[in-house]
Design a protein around this motif. Sequence first.
Motif, PDB file in Angstrom:
ATOM      1  N   LYS A 168       8.392  -3.020   2.967  1.00  0.00           N
ATOM      2  CA  LYS A 168       7.313  -3.964   3.277  1.00  0.00           C
ATOM      3  C   LYS A 168       6.836  -4.654   2.001  1.00  0.00           C
ATOM      4  O   LYS A 168       6.135  -4.071   1.189  1.00  0.00           O
ATOM      5  CB  LYS A 168       6.143  -3.256   3.973  1.00  0.00           C
ATOM      6  CG  LYS A 168       5.024  -4.242   4.381  1.00  0.00           C
ATOM      7  CD  LYS A 168       3.988  -3.585   5.283  1.00  0.00           C
ATOM      8  CE  LYS A 168       2.826  -4.527   5.554  1.00  0.00           C
ATOM      9  NZ  LYS A 168       3.214  -5.767   6.257  1.00  0.00           N
ATOM     10  N   ALA A 169       7.252  -5.917   1.845  1.00  0.00           N
ATOM     11  CA  ALA A 169       6.814  -6.724   0.713  1.00  0.00           C
ATOM     12  C   ALA A 169       5.953  -7.888   1.191  1.00  0.00           C
ATOM     13  O   ALA A 169       5.269  -8.519   0.396  1.00  0.00           O
ATOM     14  CB  ALA A 169       8.026  -7.257  -0.044  1.00  0.00           C
ATOM     15  N   PHE A 170       6.025  -8.162   2.508  1.00  0.00           N
ATOM     16  CA  PHE A 170       5.328  -9.325   3.078  1.00  0.00           C
ATOM     17  C   PHE A 170       4.095  -8.876   3.858  1.00  0.00           C
ATOM     18  O   PHE A 170       4.120  -7.857   4.542  1.00  0.00           O
ATOM     19  CB  PHE A 170       6.274 -10.087   4.020  1.00  0.00           C
ATOM     20  CG  PHE A 170       7.360 -10.829   3.293  1.00  0.00           C
ATOM     21  CD1 PHE A 170       7.273 -12.192   3.066  1.00  0.00           C
ATOM     22  CD2 PHE A 170       8.477 -10.151   2.822  1.00  0.00           C
ATOM     23  CE1 PHE A 170       8.270 -12.876   2.385  1.00  0.00           C
ATOM     24  CE2 PHE A 170       9.484 -10.823   2.142  1.00  0.00           C
ATOM     25  CZ  PHE A 170       9.376 -12.188   1.920  1.00  0.00           C
ATOM     26  N   ASP A 171       3.049  -9.682   3.770  1.00  0.00           N
ATOM     27  CA  ASP A 171       1.795  -9.349   4.454  1.00  0.00           C
ATOM     28  C   ASP A 171       1.807  -9.818   5.916  1.00  0.00           C
ATOM     29  O   ASP A 171       2.829 -10.294   6.414  1.00  0.00           O
ATOM     30  CB  ASP A 171       0.597  -9.931   3.689  1.00  0.00           C
ATOM     31  CG  ASP A 171       0.607 -11.460   3.648  1.00  0.00           C
ATOM     32  OD1 ASP A 171       1.355 -12.094   4.432  1.00  0.00           O
ATOM     33  OD2 ASP A 171      -0.137 -12.039   2.829  1.00  0.00           O
ATOM     34  N   HIS A 172       0.662  -9.694   6.579  1.00  0.00           N
ATOM     35  CA  HIS A 172       0.598 -10.019   8.012  1.00  0.00           C
ATOM     36  C   HIS A 172       0.851 -11.507   8.285  1.00  0.00           C
ATOM     37  O   HIS A 172       1.188 -11.888   9.396  1.00  0.00           O
ATOM     38  CB  HIS A 172      -0.761  -9.598   8.595  1.00  0.00           C
ATOM     39  CG  HIS A 172      -1.926 -10.340   7.997  1.00  0.00           C
ATOM     40  ND1 HIS A 172      -2.402 -10.053   6.735  1.00  0.00           N
ATOM     41  CD2 HIS A 172      -2.670 -11.369   8.468  1.00  0.00           C
ATOM     42  CE1 HIS A 172      -3.411 -10.873   6.458  1.00  0.00           C
ATOM     43  NE2 HIS A 172      -3.590 -11.681   7.491  1.00  0.00           N
ATOM     44  N   ASN A 202       0.866  -1.189   0.000  1.00  0.00           N
ATOM     45  CA  ASN A 202       0.000   0.000   0.000  1.00  0.00           C
ATOM     46  C   ASN A 202       0.898   1.233   0.000  1.00  0.00           C
ATOM     47  O   ASN A 202       1.348   1.688   1.048  1.00  0.00           O
ATOM     48  CB  ASN A 202      -0.909  -0.005   1.237  1.00  0.00           C
ATOM     49  CG  ASN A 202      -1.895   1.151   1.207  1.00  0.00           C
ATOM     50  OD1 ASN A 202      -1.724   2.120   0.458  1.00  0.00           O
ATOM     51  ND2 ASN A 202      -2.926   1.071   2.029  1.00  0.00           N
ATOM     52  N   ARG A 203       1.157   1.738  -1.200  1.00  0.00           N
ATOM     53  CA  ARG A 203       2.181   2.786  -1.362  1.00  0.00           C
ATOM     54  C   ARG A 203       1.855   4.075  -0.628  1.00  0.00           C
ATOM     55  O   ARG A 203       2.724   4.902  -0.410  1.00  0.00           O
ATOM     56  CB  ARG A 203       2.370   3.088  -2.842  1.00  0.00           C
ATOM     57  CG  ARG A 203       2.769   1.863  -3.645  1.00  0.00           C
ATOM     58  CD  ARG A 203       4.101   2.045  -4.287  1.00  0.00           C
ATOM     59  NE  ARG A 203       4.522   0.830  -4.958  1.00  0.00           N
ATOM     60  CZ  ARG A 203       5.645   0.726  -5.631  1.00  0.00           C
ATOM     61  NH1 ARG A 203       6.451   1.753  -5.711  1.00  0.00           N
ATOM     62  NH2 ARG A 203       5.992  -0.394  -6.213  1.00  0.00           N
ATOM     63  N   SER A 204       0.588   4.263  -0.258  1.00  0.00           N
ATOM     64  CA  SER A 204       0.231   5.521   0.411  1.00  0.00           C
ATOM     65  C   SER A 204       0.492   5.459   1.923  1.00  0.00           C
ATOM     66  O   SER A 204       0.345   6.446   2.619  1.00  0.00           O
ATOM     67  CB  SER A 204      -1.249   5.832   0.170  1.00  0.00           C
ATOM     68  OG  SER A 204      -2.042   4.810   0.734  1.00  0.00           O
ATOM     69  N   PHE A 225       4.911 -12.302  -2.826  1.00  0.00           N
ATOM     70  CA  PHE A 225       5.152 -12.889  -4.142  1.00  0.00           C
ATOM     71  C   PHE A 225       6.533 -12.466  -4.617  1.00  0.00           C
ATOM     72  O   PHE A 225       7.052 -11.421  -4.200  1.00  0.00           O
ATOM     73  CB  PHE A 225       4.085 -12.433  -5.143  1.00  0.00           C
ATOM     74  CG  PHE A 225       2.743 -13.080  -4.930  1.00  0.00           C
ATOM     75  CD1 PHE A 225       2.477 -14.335  -5.473  1.00  0.00           C
ATOM     76  CD2 PHE A 225       1.770 -12.442  -4.177  1.00  0.00           C
ATOM     77  CE1 PHE A 225       1.249 -14.943  -5.265  1.00  0.00           C
ATOM     78  CE2 PHE A 225       0.538 -13.051  -3.964  1.00  0.00           C
ATOM     79  CZ  PHE A 225       0.277 -14.308  -4.511  1.00  0.00           C
ATOM     80  N   VAL A 226       7.116 -13.271  -5.485  1.00  0.00           N
ATOM     81  CA  VAL A 226       8.440 -12.948  -6.018  1.00  0.00           C
ATOM     82  C   VAL A 226       8.452 -11.545  -6.628  1.00  0.00           C
ATOM     83  O   VAL A 226       9.412 -10.787  -6.461  1.00  0.00           O
ATOM     84  CB  VAL A 226       8.878 -14.011  -7.057  1.00  0.00           C
ATOM     85  CG1 VAL A 226      10.125 -13.557  -7.811  1.00  0.00           C
ATOM     86  CG2 VAL A 226       9.159 -15.337  -6.364  1.00  0.00           C
ATOM     87  N   SER A 227       7.369 -11.174  -7.311  1.00  0.00           N
ATOM     88  CA  SER A 227       7.315  -9.840  -7.942  1.00  0.00           C
ATOM     89  C   SER A 227       7.443  -8.723  -6.904  1.00  0.00           C
ATOM     90  O   SER A 227       8.061  -7.685  -7.175  1.00  0.00           O
ATOM     91  CB  SER A 227       6.018  -9.670  -8.743  1.00  0.00           C
ATOM     92  OG  SER A 227       4.886  -9.902  -7.935  1.00  0.00           O
ATOM     93  N   ASP A 228       6.889  -8.939  -5.693  1.00  0.00           N
ATOM     94  CA  ASP A 228       7.030  -7.925  -4.625  1.00  0.00           C
ATOM     95  C   ASP A 228       8.485  -7.795  -4.197  1.00  0.00           C
ATOM     96  O   ASP A 228       8.981  -6.696  -3.932  1.00  0.00           O
ATOM     97  CB  ASP A 228       6.182  -8.311  -3.402  1.00  0.00           C
ATOM     98  CG  ASP A 228       4.693  -8.337  -3.713  1.00  0.00           C
ATOM     99  OD1 ASP A 228       4.209  -7.382  -4.330  1.00  0.00           O
ATOM    100  OD2 ASP A 228       4.029  -9.319  -3.344  1.00  0.00           O
TER     101      ASP A 228
END
Length: 378
Positions: free
Chosen positions: A194-198, A153-155, A203-206
């Motif tokens: 932050k590329a990983f969720d809770h 969430n870039r914002s 994903f590799v793309s993240d």
Amino acid sequence: MDTAAFIRLLQDTTACTDRSTVKRIIRFQRASDYRNFLEQLPQVASSSSPHKSIRQMPSIRGIACRLHPEETLERFAGRVWIEKDCKISVHSSSQKSITVDKGIPWGVNQIKAPQAWGTTTGHRIKIGVIDTGADFSHPDLRHSLSRGINLLNRSMLPHDDNGHGTHIAGTIAAANQLQGMIGVAPRALISPVKAFDHNGSAFVSDIILGIEWCIRNRVNVINMSFGMKTRSKALLGAVNNAHNAGIIIVASSGNDGKRRSVDYPARYPQTIAVGATNKLRRVAAFSNRGAYIDVYAPGDKIVSAWLRGKYNEMSGTSMATSHVSGAIALLLAHKPGLSPTEIKAIIKRSVQPLRGNKARRTIGELDVMRMMQAVDKS
């Protein structure tokens, strides 16, 4: 290549609302094809179309998007490579909450970091931690964090909603001498990516987008406390770009207790692959081990920062990796300009031998003071 036809095909697929689509990474074999694609995408894509769901990864001439499982893009064979956008998980095993922990954790002591603080504290070395984010309000991290980026969430700031990223950040650079804990390089600066969720998955793309951000923002070190079993050429391309930009990548080997295998990206030669030891200087039972490991570091029952200003004890090669990232920050602040290849060589030739008869003498445990001496002699 008929770029317009390619874009229309992607749009038809991404417009599908059924759940059968799968995430894919598509890389263009030719720079000219990728350039044409980026130029034509806004023109072909009308405002109502879902082209925003196509994520661009310029450093590998790639995009991430959803496709039907049977869609092979056969008519574009020879112009694009396709691979699955795999799920990837953070590397940690057991954990338990600790009420309060003050001072220098055992792992920081074991690698002899405090003995180097008279010479170097990692001042202003930038470490990109591609993980679950960080707890910006943690008293021990207040002076150690830069803004970073939230790729989900870039914002928003990269706030940690899992705990793993905060734990990694604490071991690398916590700095709260009076009340809290101290990390390996207390004056280093962490950029949480932050590329990983809770749940601790991405994903590799993240990850690739995170690496691109780190290259653009000129970090010195990237900490990768995660891994997967499958090889990804797209991820290797991004790792290569960071390596060529002079960034040192430190990656955890995995927690499967395997003797002859480590996870990706630690398995790529452009990274420093880290295994975990315990307080007895033996390889931790959960740690992958063997010839692919470059260095071992403390990873068993490691206490570090946690969400809401708390502390947690965690075990895993993730924890070992953060000790190595901190040690490299100490080294770089003392001797700027060392290349990733030079740093890897210094670390490998300055290790402490492991305990246990079966341990190979050529691979040992991280030793900050030996690293400093090795670089001062060279």
